[in-house]
Design an enzyme around this catalytic site. Sequence first.
Site, PDB file in Angstrom:
ATOM      1  N   GLU A   1      89.629  97.567 -42.505  1.00 44.18           N
ATOM      2  CA  GLU A   1      88.187  97.674 -42.343  1.00 44.18           C
ATOM      3  C   GLU A   1      87.834  99.144 -42.180  1.00 44.18           C
ATOM      4  O   GLU A   1      88.675  99.951 -41.744  1.00 44.18           O
ATOM      5  CB  GLU A   1      87.703  96.885 -41.111  1.00 44.18           C
ATOM      6  CG  GLU A   1      87.967  95.393 -41.167  1.00 44.18           C
ATOM      7  CD  GLU A   1      87.024  94.647 -42.099  1.00 44.18           C
ATOM      8  OE1 GLU A   1      86.159  95.313 -42.706  1.00 44.18           O
ATOM      9  OE2 GLU A   1      87.171  93.418 -42.237  1.00 44.18           O
TER      10      GLU A   1
ATOM     11  N   ASP B   1      83.059  77.526 -51.559  1.00 42.33           N
ATOM     12  CA  ASP B   1      82.733  77.940 -50.193  1.00 42.33           C
ATOM     13  C   ASP B   1      82.207  79.368 -50.165  1.00 42.33           C
ATOM     14  O   ASP B   1      81.376  79.720 -49.317  1.00 42.33           O
ATOM     15  CB  ASP B   1      83.963  77.821 -49.293  1.00 42.33           C
ATOM     16  CG  ASP B   1      83.619  78.075 -47.831  1.00 42.33           C
ATOM     17  OD1 ASP B   1      82.792  77.316 -47.278  1.00 42.33           O
ATOM     18  OD2 ASP B   1      84.148  79.039 -47.248  1.00 42.33           O
TER      19      ASP B   1
END
Length: 266
Positions: free
Chosen positions: A71, A96
């Site tokens: 990240e 999804d």
Amino acid sequence: MSYIDDFINSVKDGAIASMKAYGVLASITIAQAILESSWGNSTLAKESKNLFGVKAIGGWRGEKKSYATYEYYNGKKTLINDYFRVYNSFAESIDDHALFLVNNSRYNQHGFFSAKDYVGQANALQKAGYATAPDYAKQLINLIKQYSLNKYDIIKSNSFIKVDGEAYASYKEGSPGINLIIRDYSQDIVRCFAWVDNDKGASWAFDLVPPNLNYTVLKKNTSKVITTRNGGYTFSKGANYKIKVKGYNKDRKIVAENEIVLRVPK
């Protein structure tokens, strides 16, 4: 056939189905799958069938598994561990992924579903914070251009409108009625009209921009209930009614027609 073709072919049908059902452009779905899963070769994709790096957040109640991931925090790439959703197949992951975007209001707020092309959707994904990489949108756009993925954004079939619905009989002095639903429609349709047995007094109207309260917003899986026929006559319990539907384009020309038959229960 190369691994590139193999991977694109393995996800394109699901991506096109997702585009028709939810409005996520197929090119965006395929590009995200390529980028997030490294062409299906990431450990997350191989073990958990998770193509898009969707984390086990947002009320997720299914299986989850912890993986190492990078990240960006304050512009610095950092390795962390986090929980990700586990799927049974790539098809389940693709479906999804679309639901994740639909059910998170920030994507709509940043214009993802109102974007007119893949550039707009890619930029909206970055603005809404799908990924922390500062050049995320640029990476998606470059992949789409490099592999001509936008060709899958064009539905090659003729104009169409798919309708569904149900009839019901109210009790305790209520009137029987018909509930009509738009399940899908081609992109050139901006307005729909439906009539019961050619009786325009029992009608149903959808429009991209409703001109008045007699219309309902034209979008998938929205419905409108009809309870009376022309002259105030109600529908009859146990009777069959034919619903004729016409779809109009921006030039007010009929480009699609369909019909269904509904039976009001006794």
